[in-house]
Scaffold this motif. Structure first.
Motif, PDB file in Angstrom:
ATOM      1  N   UNK A  18     -69.601  30.406  12.815  1.00 37.27           N
ATOM      2  CA  UNK A  18     -69.956  29.576  13.971  1.00 37.27           C
ATOM      3  C   UNK A  18     -70.227  30.456  15.190  1.00 37.27           C
ATOM      4  N   UNK A  19     -69.527  31.586  15.293  1.00 34.82           N
ATOM      5  CA  UNK A  19     -69.753  32.507  16.405  1.00 34.82           C
ATOM      6  C   UNK A  19     -71.193  33.025  16.384  1.00 34.82           C
ATOM      7  N   UNK A  20     -71.630  33.516  15.219  1.00 32.49           N
ATOM      8  CA  UNK A  20     -72.974  34.070  15.104  1.00 32.49           C
ATOM      9  C   UNK A  20     -74.039  32.990  15.272  1.00 32.49           C
ATOM     10  N   UNK A 140     -63.345  25.641  17.627  1.00 28.01           N
ATOM     11  CA  UNK A 140     -64.224  25.123  18.671  1.00 28.01           C
ATOM     12  C   UNK A 140     -64.284  26.018  19.893  1.00 28.01           C
ATOM     13  N   UNK A 141     -63.125  26.612  20.240  1.00 29.73           N
ATOM     14  CA  UNK A 141     -63.113  27.504  21.408  1.00 29.73           C
ATOM     15  C   UNK A 141     -63.919  28.770  21.146  1.00 29.73           C
ATOM     16  N   UNK A 323     -61.825  22.353  27.971  1.00 24.22           N
ATOM     17  CA  UNK A 323     -60.379  22.513  27.766  1.00 24.22           C
ATOM     18  C   UNK A 323     -59.596  21.358  28.387  1.00 24.22           C
ATOM     19  N   UNK A 324     -60.091  20.864  29.522  1.00 23.72           N
ATOM     20  CA  UNK A 324     -59.418  19.754  30.198  1.00 23.72           C
ATOM     21  C   UNK A 324     -59.736  18.421  29.528  1.00 23.72           C
ATOM     22  N   UNK A 325     -61.017  18.236  29.171  1.00 24.95           N
ATOM     23  CA  UNK A 325     -61.453  16.927  28.667  1.00 24.95           C
ATOM     24  C   UNK A 325     -60.807  16.558  27.338  1.00 24.95           C
ATOM     25  N   UNK A 326     -60.580  17.539  26.462  1.00 26.71           N
ATOM     26  CA  UNK A 326     -59.990  17.212  25.158  1.00 26.71           C
ATOM     27  C   UNK A 326     -58.559  16.718  25.308  1.00 26.71           C
ATOM     28  N   UNK A 327     -57.951  16.990  26.467  1.00 23.05           N
ATOM     29  CA  UNK A 327     -56.615  16.467  26.745  1.00 23.05           C
ATOM     30  C   UNK A 327     -56.667  15.102  27.415  1.00 23.05           C
TER      31      UNK A 327
END
Length: 465
Positions: A18-20, A140-141, A323-327
């Motif tokens: 996924x990175x590549x 995902x990150x 990072x905020x929205x998934x919480x």
């Protein structure tokens, strides 16, 4: 403890796919003017640099998942990574637009095979639900980080001068990364038994690929060639091809064969509404980068490196908001996504105001791009969750594959339609004035599409994930 360490180490190996794949979208977005100059290409050529990669990915993503189940995840992951690495090398040594775009489509096809294996491995390696959620979050990150790194390198590398032209390094850096991933995967990645003996839907893949190519390719090429007869015939043919594909898939379902896309999914109203939101959102997603990259580098004549920094600002906003929205989404549901789309609409209007003269106000421009990134980061991480939330568990795999295919197709469609509109309005001999007028019109279209996204999100039932 060793097993625990090994499990997370394996996650880094499978996350290389996924990175590549993600970095190769964003690293190209920022460097399009340098690539066009390097291959002596046209506006249509650089649209295809993005679109053909996405079309190859979209057409073979579901097939790639099935291949892993039939032939083994490790084998397909390795073959996909090797093919991606070779295609990247061919991109880096390409001398013409045709060679580059052929290699780009091969890159997309190989990404369509290697990425589903990484997702499947997570399900196997992390049977504990809590660990699995953590692993998916890390996965995902890594994708989000790749987007920011890609935007930075896409701006930096074309301005560097080595033995080869800087833009070629955009693709050649994949070679050592891909080889390292292959070697680690051969040594450490466990084999998985075959999960199915179902036959591939080869005819479905062919029909879907023909449909997408008949729609997207002439949309991009036809405009700059004056809409020759073949382009109009292809566009017209895309409609019966789509009808034939749907009929083919339904017939295979009735015969209890394994179709490429399970048409039973479209019996779920919420899924259909969500796909409409996905269509319009992702038409905006990459066309935004195309419009701004061309305006900044070709219109305002700023350096590739500075353009990269502009988009790093956008990327940082995206990562922070994601990072905020998934919480927040588990508590507030779709309201978080609606707020994000509203931020994108307002920020798009701010783009039009900021980029409204021959001089850029950098003090304002960076925050505006950052705010736009905040909007994107509030929507994108949870859009798939919203689309799949009402789908029964037995359809989860098919639905996620269909979603991803729809997503990539929508991005390619946005590049073709909105990018085509921008280049058409800019004219054959554009000036900064014509670029600005074309940019403003295209951004207004994006704002309209985002309004449609907002309306479809309103139609979704108010449930929290």
């Amino acid at each position: 403890m060793d097993r625990q360490i090994s499990k997370w180490f394996l996650l880094t190996i499978i996350s290389s796919s996924i990175f590549l794949a993600v970095i190769d979208i964003f690293i190209v977005n920022v460097a399009l003017p340098s690539i066009r100059k390097g291959i002596n290409g046209s506006d249509g050529d650089i649209q295809l640099v993005i679109a053909l990669y996405l079309l190859g990915y979209a057409a073979f993503l579901i097939t790639g998942g099935r291949a892993g189940d039939q032939f083994g995840k490790k084998k397909v992951f390795l073959l996909g990574m090797i093919a991606f690495t070779l295609a990247s090398a061919f991109c880096g040594i390409s001398q013409t637009a045709f060679q580059l775009n052929t290699a780009r489509m091969l890159q997309g096809i190989s990404a369509g095979f290697m990425i589903p294996q990484g997702i499947s491995y997570i399900q196997v390696l992390f049977p504990n639900p809590i660990e699995r959620i953590k692993a998916i979050s890390i996965y995902g990150s890594i994708a989000g980080t790749a987007s920011v790194i890609g935007q930075f390198l896409g701006g930096l590398l074309p301005d560097l001068h080595f033995v080869v032209a800087g833009w070629r390094l955009l693709f050649l850096i994949n070679v050592p990364l891909g080889l390292a991933s292959v070697l680690f995967a051969i040594r450490f990645l466990p084999k998985q038994r075959n999960l199915t003996t179902e036959k591939f839907d080869y005819s479905g893949v062919v029909l879907l690929t023909l449909t997408l190519m008949a729609l997207i390719y002439p949309m991009i090429r036809g405009r700059e060639l004056g809409w020759p007869a073949w382009s109009l015939i292809c566009l017209a043919a895309s409609i019966p091809l789509l009808i034939l594909f749907i009929y083919d898939q339904k017939q295979k379902l009735r015969r209890q064969q394994s179709p490429l896309i399970d048409m039973e999914l479209f019996a779920f109203k919420d899924f259909n509404i969500a796909l409409c939101a996905v269509l319009f959102y992702f038409m905006v997603q990459d066309s935004y980068f195309l419009l701004n990259v061309i305006l900044l580098q070709t219109g305002f004549d700023i350096s590739s490196t500075e353009a990269g920094l502009f988009f790093v600002s956008q990327g940082l906003g995206f990562v922070l908001a994601s990072l905020i929205s998934i919480r927040l989404v588990p508590r507030y549901g779709k309201k978080v996504l609606q707020a994000g789309v509203l931020i994108m609409i307002v920020a798009s209007g701010a783009h039009i105001l900021v980029f409204d003269s021959v001089n850029i106000n950098r003090i304002i421009a960076y925050p505006v791009l950052f705010i736009y990134g905040l909007g994107c980061g509030s929507v994108l991480p949870s859009l798939m969750t919203m689309a799949l939330k009402s789908i029964p568990t037995k359809f989860a795999g098919a639905a996620s594959g269909t979603y991803a295919t729809f997503q990539q197709t929508a991005i390619a469609l946005g590049i073709g339609v909105i990018g085509g509109l921008f280049f058409y309005l800019a004219g054959e001999t554009p000036s900064i004035i014509t670029y600005l007028k074309a940019y403003q019109t295209a951004m207004f279209v994006n704002m309209f599409l985002l309004v449609l996204v907002e309306l479809f999100l309103v139609l979704l039932p108010e449930t929290k994930t």
